[in-house]
Design an enzyme around this catalytic site. Structure first.
Site, PDB file in Angstrom:
ATOM      1  N   SER A 253       0.830  -1.196   0.000  1.00 65.55           N
ATOM      2  CA  SER A 253       0.000   0.000   0.000  1.00 65.55           C
ATOM      3  C   SER A 253       0.873   1.257   0.000  1.00 65.55           C
ATOM      4  O   SER A 253       1.643   1.462  -0.940  1.00 65.55           O
ATOM      5  CB  SER A 253      -0.946  -0.043   1.206  1.00 65.55           C
ATOM      6  OG  SER A 253      -1.884   0.998   1.161  1.00 65.55           O
ATOM      7  N   ASP A 348      -8.684  -0.237  -7.794  1.00 64.65           N
ATOM      8  CA  ASP A 348      -8.140   0.331  -6.559  1.00 64.65           C
ATOM      9  C   ASP A 348      -8.611   1.779  -6.436  1.00 64.65           C
ATOM     10  O   ASP A 348      -8.314   2.622  -7.287  1.00 64.65           O
ATOM     11  CB  ASP A 348      -6.610   0.276  -6.590  1.00 64.65           C
ATOM     12  CG  ASP A 348      -5.975   0.707  -5.280  1.00 64.65           C
ATOM     13  OD1 ASP A 348      -6.639   1.373  -4.469  1.00 64.65           O
ATOM     14  OD2 ASP A 348      -4.793   0.368  -5.058  1.00 64.65           O
ATOM     15  N   HIS A 376      -8.182  -2.300  -3.740  1.00 61.43           N
ATOM     16  CA  HIS A 376      -6.824  -1.953  -3.328  1.00 61.43           C
ATOM     17  C   HIS A 376      -5.944  -3.178  -3.090  1.00 61.43           C
ATOM     18  O   HIS A 376      -6.325  -4.097  -2.390  1.00 61.43           O
ATOM     19  CB  HIS A 376      -6.901  -1.107  -2.058  1.00 61.43           C
ATOM     20  CG  HIS A 376      -5.582  -0.593  -1.585  1.00 61.43           C
ATOM     21  ND1 HIS A 376      -4.683   0.052  -2.422  1.00 61.43           N
ATOM     22  CD2 HIS A 376      -4.997  -0.621  -0.364  1.00 61.43           C
ATOM     23  CE1 HIS A 376      -3.611   0.396  -1.723  1.00 61.43           C
ATOM     24  NE2 HIS A 376      -3.780   0.001  -0.481  1.00 61.43           N
TER      25      HIS A 376
END
Length: 396
Positions: A253, A348, A376
């Site tokens: 991330s 995402d 995501h």
């Protein structure tokens, strides 16, 4: 990701009831992110209580403390049987740690000061109970605090890391994975990943990224990233237990940004890099920042991201962050890189898929696996592509 998904504000932003029922209840029931290591029976009464009391603000003290009672009870149960049944105690400790994880969501930082005292308490309790579990394992996780030898400016003095080594039949240096954590997932949130690493004979070195949790790097200085990894890699080399010719990096991330960055800035020191869910340019655009607040993050994303990048208010973040942090603006993407695998879902809503695609237009050729209509990081399918790639790179 398509105009409809881009414009849509997801229902879980309407309140705690919608968050629990539309987004979190199902992953909690099967103990997957962000409820890995956790147990549904621990969380359901907490969320029903929050809903009954009409507590809808995840940043509030009331939300944070709602998880403490059950977490403390599980910790005590673990303490009572730690000697007689360490395996069962470990499970209880991990359940407690998961409760503390969700209570400290969506974000914590100590720069320039602790942003939330109650969430910091949850973070401290999470680390404590997690290490109680980890020390019972055959291959324990240990906390190592190293000097930040390359610190500069407002960087702080020490880097806390979690380190886990595989079981070895004979002495020798081992390959390693440097795991860069994200905006809300930190060192104690990677039990399964570290298991995957040691089961393959690789050590795990887990470090928080600038602007989050215990990371000592000054978040408002983009070059603090390079100084941080210089200190970590320098320690690994000096330590003597790591095969420095076989070091992989995996950024998760927000850690994906730092993974892309290190793939270019530390090319000669790394075997390969995985950037999963990376935001490198469009992610920092004002329009994207405003739309992302309504996408899949459980709470508002922009307040956390502003602080994570050293901005004291959201408007300054929106107007200034792209020029300061974009890897395209900084020219880093034009540099040669080590082998770099890009992983994400095409829908995402936090870090746009266009940022991963952008890398194919610059610098060294890249590798990628994108998952159609996944959100995501490309969960839940992504890891099935990541681990075989890691194995092949380590073996090459």
């Amino acid at each position: 990701m398509g105009k409809e998904a881009y414009e849509r504000k997801m229902v879980h932003h309407q309140g705690m009831k919608q968050l629990w029922e539309s987004k979190w209840k199902f992953p909690c029931s099967i103990s997957v992110y962000p409820f890995h290591d956790g147990n549904f029976e621990d969380f359901e009464p907490v969320f029903l209580d929050l809903i009954a009391r009409n507590i809808n603000d995840g940043t509030s003290t009331e939300y944070t403390k709602a998880f403490f009672l059950i977490a403390a009870s599980l910790t005590k149960q673990g303490d009572d049987i730690q000697t007689s049944n360490p395996k069962q105690a470990s499970g209880l400790y991990l359940r407690a740690a998961c409760l503390y994880r969700i209570s400290r969501f969506p974000y914590i930082s100590a720069f320039p000061t602790v942003n939330d005292d109650t969430k910091w308490e949850a973070w401290t309790l999470q680390k404590s109970v997690y290490l109680k579990a980890a020390k019972t394992w055959e291959q324990p996780v240990t906390e190592v605090v190293i000097p930040h030898t390359h610190k500069s400016g407002e960087d702080r003095d020490e880097i806390p890391m979690y380190v886990r080594f595989p079981k070895q039949e004979k002495e020798g240096k081992v390959p390693a994975v440097l795991l860069m954590t994200g905006i809300d997932g930190y060192r104690p949130d990677n039990t399964q990943r570290s298991e995957e690493f040691i089961n393959r004979g690789w050590a795990a070195v887990i470090v928080e990224i600038p602007g989050t949790a215990d990371c000592p790097a000054d978040p408002k200085d983009p070059e603090g990233s390079e100084r941080l990894w210089n200190s970590v890699l320098g320690w690994m080399e000096k330590d003597g237990r790591f095969d420095m010719g076989k070091i992989l990096v995996w950024g998760l991330s927000s850690g994906g940004y730092h993974a892309v960055r290190i793939a270019h800035t530390h090319k000669e020191r790394l075997k390969g890099v995985i950037a999963q869910g990376a935001g490198v340019h469009e992610f920092f655009g004002k329009e994207w920042i405003e739309k992302a607040d309504g996408h899949e993050y459980p709470f508002l994303l922009s307040p956390a991201m502003a602080l994570k990048h050293g901005y004291m208010n959201i408007e300054d973040y929106k107007n200034g962050v792209q020029k300061k942090f974009s890897l395209l603006e900084l020219g880093i993407l034009e540099k040669p890189s080590t082998r770099l695998l890009l992983i994400n879902g095409t829908h995402d809503g936090l870090m746009p898929i266009e940022d991963s695609m952008l890398l194919f237009d610059h610098g060294t050729p890249k590798e990628a696996r994108f998952f159609d209509k996944a959100l995501h990081m490309g969960y839940p399918m992504a890891n099935a592509s990541v681990y075989p790639w890691m194995e092949s790179v380590m073996a090459s």
